[in-house]
Design a protein around this motif. Structure first.
Motif, short mmCIF file in Angstrom:
data_model
loop_
_atom_site.label_atom_id
_atom_site.label_comp_id
_atom_site.label_asym_id
_atom_site.label_seq_id
_atom_site.Cartn_x
_atom_site.Cartn_y
_atom_site.Cartn_z
N MET A 8 0.82 -1.22 0.00
CA MET A 8 0.00 0.00 0.00
C MET A 8 0.86 1.27 0.00
N CYS A 9 1.74 1.36 1.02
CA CYS A 9 2.51 2.59 1.16
C CYS A 9 3.95 2.32 0.76
N ASP A 10 4.17 1.93 -0.50
CA ASP A 10 5.53 1.67 -0.94
C ASP A 10 6.20 2.97 -1.37
N ASP A 11 7.49 2.89 -1.67
CA ASP A 11 8.19 4.05 -2.22
C ASP A 11 7.43 4.60 -3.39
N PRO A 12 7.60 5.81 -3.83
CA PRO A 12 8.44 6.78 -3.15
C PRO A 12 7.85 7.23 -1.81
N VAL A 13 8.70 7.83 -1.02
CA VAL A 13 8.30 8.30 0.30
C VAL A 13 7.13 9.29 0.17
N CYS A 14 6.14 9.11 1.00
CA CYS A 14 4.97 9.98 0.91
C CYS A 14 5.26 11.36 1.51
N ASN A 15 4.43 12.31 1.13
CA ASN A 15 4.65 13.69 1.57
C ASN A 15 4.68 13.83 3.08
N ASP A 16 3.85 13.02 3.70
CA ASP A 16 3.76 13.05 5.14
C ASP A 16 5.13 12.75 5.77
N CYS A 17 5.75 11.67 5.29
CA CYS A 17 7.05 11.28 5.83
C CYS A 17 8.12 12.31 5.50
N LYS A 18 8.00 12.91 4.29
CA LYS A 18 8.96 13.95 3.93
C LYS A 18 8.88 15.11 4.92
N GLN A 19 7.65 15.50 5.25
CA GLN A 19 7.47 16.59 6.21
C GLN A 19 8.04 16.23 7.57
N TRP A 20 7.77 15.00 7.98
CA TRP A 20 8.29 14.56 9.27
C TRP A 20 9.83 14.53 9.26
N ALA A 21 10.37 14.11 8.12
CA ALA A 21 11.83 14.06 8.00
C ALA A 21 12.42 15.46 8.22
N THR A 22 11.80 16.45 7.60
CA THR A 22 12.25 17.83 7.79
C THR A 22 12.14 18.22 9.27
N TYR A 23 11.00 17.85 9.85
CA TYR A 23 10.74 18.18 11.25
C TYR A 23 11.82 17.63 12.16
N TYR A 24 12.28 16.42 11.84
CA TYR A 24 13.33 15.79 12.67
C TYR A 24 14.73 15.97 12.08
N TYR A 25 14.91 17.04 11.28
CA TYR A 25 16.23 17.30 10.67
C TYR A 25 16.77 16.05 9.97
N ASP A 26 15.95 15.50 9.06
CA ASP A 26 16.33 14.34 8.25
C ASP A 26 16.52 13.04 9.04
N ARG A 27 16.11 13.02 10.27
CA ARG A 27 16.24 11.77 11.01
C ARG A 27 14.89 11.41 11.62
N ASP A 28 13.96 11.09 10.76
CA ASP A 28 12.62 10.71 11.22
C ASP A 28 12.75 9.56 12.24
N VAL A 29 12.08 9.73 13.37
CA VAL A 29 12.19 8.71 14.42
C VAL A 29 11.50 7.41 14.03
N LEU A 30 10.65 7.52 13.02
CA LEU A 30 9.94 6.33 12.56
C LEU A 30 10.54 5.92 11.22
N THR A 31 11.11 4.73 11.17
CA THR A 31 11.77 4.30 9.94
C THR A 31 10.76 4.12 8.81
N ARG A 32 9.70 3.37 9.08
CA ARG A 32 8.66 3.15 8.09
C ARG A 32 7.32 2.90 8.75
N ASN A 33 6.27 3.25 8.04
CA ASN A 33 4.93 2.81 8.47
C ASN A 33 4.34 1.97 7.36
N TYR A 34 3.80 0.82 7.73
CA TYR A 34 3.08 0.00 6.75
C TYR A 34 1.60 0.03 7.13
N SER A 35 0.75 0.37 6.19
CA SER A 35 -0.70 0.32 6.47
C SER A 35 -1.36 -0.74 5.61
N VAL A 36 -2.42 -1.32 6.16
CA VAL A 36 -3.12 -2.38 5.43
C VAL A 36 -4.12 -1.78 4.44
#
Lengths: 178, 466
Positions: free
Chosen positions: A1-29
């Protein structure tokens, strides 16, 4: 479902955490739709416990599909409810989902009581205080399990707490991607 | 606790059967009520060797119970899945009913301000209802044809009941009917405390002597009513769901009157009337004195093909061209939501082409889960739209002053005899236009259609029409 490319949400979070998102990946059903919404409402809010069993095979299949990209030794940590919410609901829906997985499960987190996430706006969620505290440190990678991923705030609150306390890597498996 | 507050509590909780979560009292006050014996707890699910029973909805079906590993009492136990939409009933949480002083309801001398006139036939029925209430008859069925003016017939009886301090409930199958009746009752019984109860109503905590509610809301009552009026006794869901008659029977006081209203009694009720087990009264004429429109059956061999394309059957367009009164709006019933969705645009295009509709805004479609249902029905009523496509959701309880009625695929299973009679009863409801055409388009007669027609004719005959 949530395969690459990285979704916008994660991109925003990555910025928020200075490129070190605390969550490596989320898989949704599932992606949110009316049918899922109806089922989840009845299961979680009306409290029709057994309805959750229909998700068993789906959760398991999603896990199997991504098993190879998850680290060995990973343990599941269900997102807890506050004591008060648990007394209202009678069961923790995230724990029910985690029980469907063939992995060791540990309840490492405790949650303070607050306003329901579902009643908050996006902005309120993003700026909310971390409601979790840790019951026990962990040095194994963790797969957080929850029912709905909306803004990702709850999962990252939990993930950052785990990571600050020695957890090497945090993934998430959620039933529905809002 | 001061007696004043006890009185308030009695008013608020007498006759109710509630879960703790439905009792908006602080834990202190609540516990005080329990220990003083004002609230009595009863087990919410009783079990014996053979079955579980939910004591709120009466459910005994094993398939409608499930087990939950309960985090509240740390045991695994049953909960009821049948009435879960009204809040979950679990073994470890009792139901509470008010066992304290019973409230004294008002005894208004002149509660009713309705100044309309009843016809002779209506008056007879109204007198019969009043008599049943005064002499505390157990059951009475009023069989009144569609458009007989049932609501007005109730006014004298309800007035009498209120005058003697009785508590009255009018239960009807659908929330829109409750919403429609509320303002009317508030106007007619201006000084009386009135509460409207339906899923999502904002009056759940009000206290009232006269309650208008959906039948489902009776699940929260126990020995509450001196007079309980069940509207549309033959309608879904009442006749299909044993929970509702279970709840209705529990919600009435031991000495009380139950009044059933119907235009289309089902076989079971007819049998009971025939065998003199059920007191009843038949009101054979509509309030304006005209007969019920008799449906005409139109065979259309290409119907299935037409609907699959979809295209309006030729027969329908032909009939539209030569209607008796082309001014009337058109109410078109279809068996399924899918079909209605498909037909809406097709019909709009075709009828605009024929010059029969000015624009595609003139046609609209409603179904049960349509969020704008009420607004669309209102628009049609205000004649802002010419044509309303609908599923059986509008078969009863709605009044449009001047419509012709068409049923497409009248042979479909959803159109049983009662539904078809009710649908036919949507035509000719106003004294200004007391007739209307009713068309059943089909591709093979069904028993339901034939029975519906003969039932309409039989009622007209009983009304003295030849």
């Amino acid at each position: 479902m949530c395969d690459d490319p990285v979704c916008n949400d994660c991109k925003q979070w990555a910025t928020y955490y200075y490129d070190r998102d605390v969550l490596t990946r989320n898989y949704s059903v599932f992606v949110y739709n009316d049918v899922i919404q109806d089922i989840v409402t009845k299961w979680k809010y009306r409290g029709d416990y057994v309805l959750g069993n229909i998700f068993k095979q789906y959760i398991y299949q999603t896990y199997k599909q991504h098993k190879s990209s998850l680290p060995d030794q990973i343990i599941t940590v269900p997102i807890p409810l506050s004591g008060q919410r648990l007394l209202e609901r009678g069961f923790n829906q995230a724990k029910m989902l985690a029980n469907f997985l063939p992995l060791k499960q540990e309840e490492l987190l405790h949650r303070l009581h607050g306003e329901k996430q579902s009643k908050k706006t996006r902005k309120e969620r993003l700026s909310s205080k971390n409601p979790f505290y840790l019951l026990k440190k962990v040095n194994k990678p963790v797969l957080l399990v929850d029912d709905i991923y909306t803004t990702g705030t709850t999962l990252r609150h939990a993930a950052s707490l785990l990571k600050q306390n020695g957890c090497p890597d945090v993934y998430a498996l959620t039933l529905v991607r809002g | 606790m001061a007696s004043e507050t006890t009185n308030q509590l009695a008013n608020q909780f007498a006759g109710k059967l509630l879960l703790r979560s439905e009792i908006p009292l602080s834990e202190d006050v609540f516990q005080h009520c329990v220990s003083s014996g004002n609230f009595t707890a009863v087990s919410s699910i009783s079990k014996n060797l053979l079955y579980c029973q939910c004591n709120r909805c009466g459910n005994r079906e094993p398939g409608l119970f499930a087990k939950i590993p309960c985090q509240i009492c740390h045991r695994e136990h049953h909960y009821c899945r049948k009435c879960i939409e009204m809040g979950r009933v679990m073994e470890c949480e009792p139901l509470y009913y008010w066992n304290g002083d019973q409230p004294a309801w008002a005894t208004p001398a002149d509660p009713c301000s309705w100044d309309g006139e009843l016809t002779d036939k209506q008056q007879l029925a109204a007198d019969r209802i009043t008599q049943a209430i005064v002499s505390q008859e157990k059951e009475l069925l009023i069989w009144a044809v569609c458009g007989a003016g049932k609501t007005e017939m109730l006014f004298p009886g309800i007035t009498k009941a209120l005058q003697s301090g009785k508590r009255v409930c009018l239960a009807t199958p659908r929330a829109d009917v409750v919403r429609e009746l509320l303002p009317r009752f508030r106007q007619v019984f201006a000084g009386v405390s009135i509460q409207g109860l339906y899923g999502g109503s904002d009056e759940k905590e009000k206290v009232a002597q006269l309650i208008l509610s959906t039948t489902h809301q009776l699940l929260r009552f126990r020995q509450a009513f001196d007079v309980l009026i069940i509207d549309e006794i033959d309608a879904f869901p009442y006749h299909k769901d044993p929970s509702l008659s279970f709840a209705a029977n529990r919600s009435r006081k031991q000495i009380s009157t139950m009044i059933y209203l119907t235009a289309t009694p089902r076989k079971e009720q007819r049998r009971r009337m025939l065998q003199k087990q059920l007191n009843h009264m038949f009101v054979p004429t509509r309030f304006h004195g005209y007969p019920l429109p008799v449906p005409s059956l139109k065979m259309c061999r290409t119907l299935k093909k037409d609907l699959a394309r979809p295209a309006p059957p030729k027969l329908l367009t032909e009939w539209l061209k030569q209607r008796v009164n082309p001014e009337r709006q058109l109410l078109l019933f279809v068996p399924t939501i899918e079909l209605a969705e498909k037909l809406e645009m097709v019909l709009a295009r075709k009828f605009i082409q024929l010059g029969w509709l000015p624009s595609k805004q003139a046609i609209t479609f409603v179904h049960a889960s349509d969020p704008d249902r009420e607004e669309k029905v209102q628009q049609f009523r205000r004649k802002e739209t010419f044509m309303l496509l609908t599923t059986t959701i509008l078969e009863r309880g709605v009044t449009f002053p001047s419509v012709d009625v068409v049923v497409l695929d009248a042979g479909h299973d959803v159109f049983d005899e009662a539904a078809l009679v009710q649908i036919a009863g949507r035509a000719g409801r106003s004294p200004d236009d007391p007739t209307g055409e009713v068309l059943f388009i089909h591709d093979g007669k069904t028993d339901a259609m034939v029975e519906a027609v003969s039932s309409v004719k039989a009622m007209n005959k009983r009304g003295g029409f030849r």
